[in-house]
Enzyme design. Structure first.
Site, mmCIF file in Angstrom:
data_model
loop_
_atom_site.group_PDB
_atom_site.id
_atom_site.type_symbol
_atom_site.label_atom_id
_atom_site.label_comp_id
_atom_site.label_asym_id
_atom_site.label_seq_id
_atom_site.Cartn_x
_atom_site.Cartn_y
_atom_site.Cartn_z
ATOM 1 N N ASP A 28 -86.255 29.326 -5.811
ATOM 2 C CA ASP A 28 -86.692 30.414 -4.934
ATOM 3 C C ASP A 28 -87.991 31.065 -5.397
ATOM 4 O O ASP A 28 -88.550 31.916 -4.700
ATOM 5 C CB ASP A 28 -85.589 31.487 -4.842
ATOM 6 C CG ASP A 28 -84.679 31.264 -3.639
ATOM 7 O OD1 ASP A 28 -85.116 30.577 -2.702
ATOM 8 O OD2 ASP A 28 -83.548 31.782 -3.648
ATOM 9 N N LYS A 72 -78.543 25.403 4.267
ATOM 10 C CA LYS A 72 -79.229 24.792 3.117
ATOM 11 C C LYS A 72 -78.477 23.541 2.666
ATOM 12 O O LYS A 72 -79.075 22.486 2.418
ATOM 13 C CB LYS A 72 -79.347 25.812 1.965
ATOM 14 C CG LYS A 72 -80.293 26.956 2.300
ATOM 15 C CD LYS A 72 -80.214 28.115 1.319
ATOM 16 C CE LYS A 72 -81.058 29.289 1.825
ATOM 17 N NZ LYS A 72 -80.985 30.480 0.998
ATOM 18 N N GLN A 119 -77.810 32.962 -4.027
ATOM 19 C CA GLN A 119 -78.002 33.554 -2.697
ATOM 20 C C GLN A 119 -77.989 35.078 -2.788
ATOM 21 O O GLN A 119 -77.081 35.663 -3.369
ATOM 22 C CB GLN A 119 -76.884 33.050 -1.752
ATOM 23 C CG GLN A 119 -77.034 33.503 -0.321
ATOM 24 C CD GLN A 119 -78.279 32.930 0.371
ATOM 25 O OE1 GLN A 119 -78.630 31.776 0.195
ATOM 26 N NE2 GLN A 119 -78.962 33.754 1.145
#
Ligand code: NAD
Length: 287
Positions: free
Chosen positions: A119, A52, A96
């Protein structure tokens, strides 16, 4: 059987974004900024975060990585999230997953400002997606939809079977396909007679995390197969169905399939980049 090349499309999406970011930077005097929070030292998570970060660097998104020790308390993590929520220079926040067991994942996800939630896992974004409104869409389902669209795969009226019901992939994927006018069936670990249902899938999306659970006999003739799975088998990265022991028969039956690697994975990252830029644009306009 056609291979749906996610890697190539992701590269194209990122190169278009890079040009847009250069323009946005000149216009607004700052680049979009993503903050990634990684708790602990899980090797798989560290490797996802690295990819990422690499993509951000490639296209001009500022990327701050906060690595915290496994022993970080829930309170400490919540304090960091609040700081990032209140930082006007931060556009996107990504925690994460998975988090260490002693941290309540939902408490963290619910605390992220939903307007910075790259997200798309905050309940507000989940609700907006259900209402077909302008939600921030979770990156993997969003990437899959972009790939199907780019490949001109018709969705309206099709029977889409999704295997897996996680908040990250299965549920938002089903919701997104419903929004695209597919008829959707969601299967999971408690589903009775999985083959009966998968054989009806004109579009079959597999997000289980177990290789070889679905074989050629479970496919509908001419199905479009999307393999979300990432599994490590003897040190090799394999999907849930791509690279399976039954691949020769799958190739004869399916019309198209996403490879692993090079299918859904790169599209997930490209969609993350899109989400950061989308959030940045919304924030700049509302300034
Ligand atoms: P998860 O473990 O949260 O969910 C797995 C789902 O599979 C569950 O809903 C479960 O009910 C279902 N399942 C398990 N066994 C089953 C069975 N025997 N029959 C039918 N359903 C069964 O996982 P997840 O986060 O949704 O991820 C799924 C897979 O996709 C994993 O391999 C993960 O690594 C991968 N993944 C890939 C990407 C990517 O970018 N390529 C992104 C996210 C997840």
């Amino acid at each position: 059987m056609k291979i749906l090349n996610g890697a190539a499309l992701a590269k194209k999406i990122k190169s278009v974004l890079a040009i847009e970011i250069e323009y946005l930077m000149k216009k607004n005097g700052r680049a979009p900024k993503l903050c990634i929070v990684l708790v602990g030292d899980d090797p798989a998570s560290a490797s996802y975060v690295k990819s990422k970060q690499k993509s951000c660097n490639e296209i001009g998104i500022l990327c701050d990585l906060n690595i915290l020790p496994y022993s970080t308390s829930q309170k400490e993590l919540l304090t960091l999230i609040e700081t990032l929520n209140n930082d006007p220079d931060v556009d996107g926040i990504l925690v994460q997953l998975p988090l260490p067991k002693h941290i309540d994942q939902n408490a963290i996800l619910h605390t992220i400002d939903y307007k910075k939630d790259v997200d798309g896992l905050h309940p507000m974004n989940v609700g907006l997606l259900n209402q077909s409104d302008d939600a921030i869409i979770p990156c993997t389902p969003k990437g899959i939809l972009s790939l199907l669209r780019a490949e001109d795969i018709p969705i309206t009226g099709k029977h889409c079977v999704v295997i897996g019901r996680s908040n990250l992939v299965g549920k938002p994927m089903a919701q997104l396909m419903l929004r695209e006018n597919a008829s959707v069936t969601v299967c999971h670990s408690k589903t009775r007679d999985l083959p009966y249902l998968t054989r009806q899938g004109e579009i079959l999306i597999i997000a289980i995390g177990h290789p070889n659970l679905v074989n050629a006999d479970m496919l509908k003739e001419g199905a479009v197969v999307v393999d979300v799975g990432i599994n490590n088998v003897d040190g090799k990265l394999v999907g849930d169905i791509y690279n399976s022991i039954d691949l020769t028969n799958i190739e004869k039956k399916a019309a198209a399939i996403t490879p692993v690697p090079g299918g859904v994975g790169p599209m997930t990252i490209a969609s993350l980049m899109e989400n950061v830029v989308e959030i940045y644009k919304r924030r700049v306009i509302s300034d």
